[in-house]
Enzyme design. Structure first.
Site, PDB file in Angstrom:
ATOM      1  N   GLY A 182       0.793  -1.226   0.000  1.00 31.78           N
ATOM      2  CA  GLY A 182       0.000   0.000   0.000  1.00 31.78           C
ATOM      3  C   GLY A 182       0.821   1.270   0.000  1.00 31.78           C
ATOM      4  N   HIS A 183       2.125   1.150  -0.001  1.00 29.32           N
ATOM      5  CA  HIS A 183       2.989   2.353   0.079  1.00 29.32           C
ATOM      6  C   HIS A 183       4.081   2.266  -0.970  1.00 29.32           C
ATOM      7  CE1 HIS A 183       5.740   5.338   1.964  1.00 29.32           C
ATOM      8  NE2 HIS A 183       4.622   5.810   2.474  1.00 29.32           N
ATOM      9  N   PHE A 184       3.885   2.552  -2.137  1.00 31.47           N
ATOM     10  CA  PHE A 184       2.675   2.925  -2.843  1.00 31.47           C
ATOM     11  C   PHE A 184       2.448   1.906  -3.950  1.00 31.47           C
ATOM     12  CE2 PHE A 184       4.259   6.876  -1.030  1.00 31.47           C
ATOM     13  CZ  PHE A 184       3.129   7.396  -0.448  1.00 31.47           C
TER      14      PHE A 184
END
Length: 153
Positions: free
Chosen positions: A50-52
C-alpha cells in the site's frame, strides 16, 4: 568499534518480533555510545503493497523506527548502565525524510546516544541508501530501571 555478526545477541534483545524489526544485522557497535546496522528492503513486506501501489517504497516513519531500534540496541548494551525494562519509543524530534528507497535496496542505519537521564535515552541517527542520506531524526527512548540483578553480570 567492533564489527560483524558477533552482535546477534544485542539485536535479539529488541522487544520487536521479526515482522516489525527494521535492523537485519548490526555491523558495528560501540556499547552505550553508537552503532551501525543494515536493513535490506526485501520487497515482500506487507506495508509495501500500500505504500505505494506500483511504486513501493520504505515509509519514512519506518526509517525513523529503524533509528529508534538501533538506538535501543546501543543503549541496552551500555557497560555503565544496566538495561532498562520495557524500553520503547517515547518521542521523535527533528525528523527529516530526505529521500526514498525501494525493494532490493540496502539501508545503512547509524545511531548514537546523545544523553541519558534516569529512564530516558536521547538518540540521534540517520538512514542512508545507495543515493546518500534518506532520513535523520532525534528520538527519545523510555524505560524503567530493572528489578533485580543486572542480567549482564
Amino acid at each position: 568499534m567492533k564489527q560483524g555478526d558477533e552482535h546477534r545477541e544485542a539485536l535479539a534483545a529488541l522487544p520487536h518480533g521479526p515482522e516489525f524489526r527494521f535492523i537485519d544485522r548490526v555491523t558495528g557497535l560501540n556499547p552505550g555510545r553508537s552503532g551501525v546496522g543494515q536493513y535490506r528492503i526485501r520487497g515482500d513486506e506487507t506495508f509495501l503493497a500500500g505504500h505505494f501501489p506500483g511504486r513501493p517504497m520504505m515509509p519514512g516513519v519506518l526509517m525513523v523506527e529503524a533509528i529508534a531500534q538501533l538506538g535501543g540496541v546501543v543503549a541496552q548494551c551500555d557497560p555503565d548502565h544496566p538495561p532498562l525494562d520495557d524500553l520503547r519509543l517515547a518521542g521523535v524530534r527533528s525528523a527529516k525524510i530526505l529521500g526514498s528507497a525501494g525493494p532490493g535496496e540496502m539501508l545503512e542505519i547509524r545511531a548514537g546516544v546523545e544523553g541519558r537521564i534516569g529512564g530516558l535515552v536521547q538518540i540521534r541517527g540517520e538512514v542512508c541508501g545507495a543515493d546518500g542520506q534518506l532520513a535523520t531524526a532525534m528520538v527519545v527512548l523510555s524505560g524503567s530501571a530493572g528489578k533485580g540483578e543486572d542480567p549482564r553480570a
